[in-house]
Design a protein around this motif. Structure first.
Motif, PDB file in Angstrom:
ATOM      1  N   UNK A 103      -6.018   7.410 -10.481  1.00 57.63           N
ATOM      2  CA  UNK A 103      -7.271   6.696 -10.241  1.00 57.63           C
ATOM      3  C   UNK A 103      -7.150   5.587  -9.214  1.00 57.63           C
ATOM      4  N   UNK A 104      -5.906   5.188  -8.913  1.00 58.33           N
ATOM      5  CA  UNK A 104      -5.691   4.105  -7.947  1.00 58.33           C
ATOM      6  C   UNK A 104      -5.625   4.605  -6.504  1.00 58.33           C
ATOM      7  N   UNK A 105      -5.752   5.918  -6.310  1.00 53.84           N
ATOM      8  CA  UNK A 105      -5.586   6.474  -4.966  1.00 53.84           C
ATOM      9  C   UNK A 105      -6.640   5.996  -3.984  1.00 53.84           C
ATOM     10  N   UNK A 118       0.828  -1.202   0.000  1.00 51.12           N
ATOM     11  CA  UNK A 118       0.000   0.000   0.000  1.00 51.12           C
ATOM     12  C   UNK A 118       0.865   1.256   0.000  1.00 51.12           C
ATOM     13  N   UNK A 119       1.939   1.230   0.766  1.00 48.97           N
ATOM     14  CA  UNK A 119       2.835   2.388   0.848  1.00 48.97           C
ATOM     15  C   UNK A 119       3.563   2.623  -0.476  1.00 48.97           C
ATOM     16  N   UNK A 120       4.065   1.559  -1.068  1.00 57.44           N
ATOM     17  CA  UNK A 120       4.776   1.673  -2.346  1.00 57.44           C
ATOM     18  C   UNK A 120       3.828   2.153  -3.442  1.00 57.44           C
ATOM     19  N   UNK A 121       2.613   1.632  -3.446  1.00 55.12           N
ATOM     20  CA  UNK A 121       1.618   2.062  -4.437  1.00 55.12           C
ATOM     21  C   UNK A 121       1.315   3.549  -4.270  1.00 55.12           C
ATOM     22  N   UNK A 122       1.233   3.999  -3.029  1.00 52.99           N
ATOM     23  CA  UNK A 122       0.990   5.409  -2.766  1.00 52.99           C
ATOM     24  C   UNK A 122       2.106   6.271  -3.334  1.00 52.99           C
ATOM     25  N   UNK A 123       3.355   5.831  -3.166  1.00 49.92           N
ATOM     26  CA  UNK A 123       4.487   6.569  -3.712  1.00 49.92           C
ATOM     27  C   UNK A 123       4.457   6.583  -5.229  1.00 49.92           C
ATOM     28  N   UNK A 124       4.078   5.446  -5.826  1.00 50.36           N
ATOM     29  CA  UNK A 124       4.001   5.363  -7.287  1.00 50.36           C
ATOM     30  C   UNK A 124       2.945   6.315  -7.834  1.00 50.36           C
ATOM     31  N   UNK A 125       1.838   6.424  -7.146  1.00 43.15           N
ATOM     32  CA  UNK A 125       0.763   7.335  -7.566  1.00 43.15           C
ATOM     33  C   UNK A 125       1.237   8.778  -7.497  1.00 43.15           C
TER      34      UNK A 125
END
Length: 264
Positions: free
Chosen positions: A214-216, A199-206
């Motif tokens: 859109x993935x936020x 979840x943290x890595x995805x947040x950084x990628x966004x």
């Protein structure tokens, strides 16, 4: 009540250690602020040369780094990460530790239902989360206030802590849900931590790419970012999403724990 008190005692040392870690984090971050301020250099100019991708990974945002509140906002991501790791591990461990430590018989000899056991454990976990959050709030106001130079920082820190508290509850419930559903109690904390890190890595990628905006809604770390909290406050849509996750995972905790065969 005995289970509740037992859980508080069992996690007392962990709570103290994490609270000390938060103290060191806040002291360290504001010490850096003081060092930059005394150097006479413009922190906004220094950090403006850092690439956007690096800023996204470091959670720097667009803060006014000449102010104590702005500098604290930049480091808020790391405080948030520590708080959610604590909540995740607490949730997973408080559910699975009897099976992991082979002390399940302690619960089984009690004249209480599994519903009551889970309720006592969740209340103990909630108490730990509240204490952790309040300690962070008090330490932050006290320490940041020393560097604020008359700036009113109490309200800003309070809104950040409120966002952090909701996120703590989200990952606490994820930890309990995974632990209750897992067949391997020893693996539950690790699995819950993996969910948090993804979840943290995805947040950084966004943050690095607007194409992923859109993935936020699927990563809780985007719900309560410091920059958004300080500019527009807490958004109702993110509160609703958080409540949905919490309710679902708490239900998963009760349902799966009630059905599982506890290893003695």
């Amino acid at each position: 009540m005995n289970i509740f008190i037992r859980e508080l005692r069992a996690h007392r040392k962990s709570l103290i250690i994490w609270s000390v870690a938060i103290l060191l984090m806040v002291v360290s971050s504001m010490g850096k602020f003081s060092a930059y301020a005394q150097s006479g250099q413009s922190m906004n100019e220094i950090f403006s040369n850092i690439p956007k991708t690096i800023k996204a990974v470091l959670g720097m945002g667009n803060f006014d780094l000449t102010k104590a509140s702005g500098f604290y906002g930049m480091f808020y991501l790391y405080i948030l990460l520590m708080a959610t790791i604590h909540a995740t591990l607490l949730g997973a461990n408080i559910i699975s530790k009897e099976e992991r430590d082979k002390t399940t018989e302690f619960l089984m000899v009690k004249p209480v239902s599994r519903f009551e056991i889970i309720t006592a454990k969740l209340l103990a976990a909630l108490f730990n989360i509240v204490v952790f959050n309040v300690v962070t709030l008090i330490l932050s106001i006290a320490i940041v206030g020393k560097y604020a130079n008359g700036e009113q920082i109490t309200g800003e820190i309070a809104i950040l802590m409120l966002g952090m508290f909701i996120l703590q509850l989200v990952f606490l419930s994820i930890g309990t849900g995974i632990a209750a559903a897992s067949r391997n109690p020893k693996a539950a904390p690790g699995a819950a931590t993996v969910v948090l890190l993804v979840s943290f890595v995805l947040s950084s990628a966004i943050s690095m790419s607007s194409k992923l905006d859109g993935l936020k809604y699927i990563t809780p770390f985007k719900y309560f970012e410091a920059e958004n909290l300080l500019d527009g406050g807490i958004q109702p849509v993110y509160v609703i999403l958080s409540l949905v996750i919490i309710v679902v995972m708490v239900c998963v905790t009760y349902v799966f724990y009630k059905k599982r065969d506890l290893n003695v």
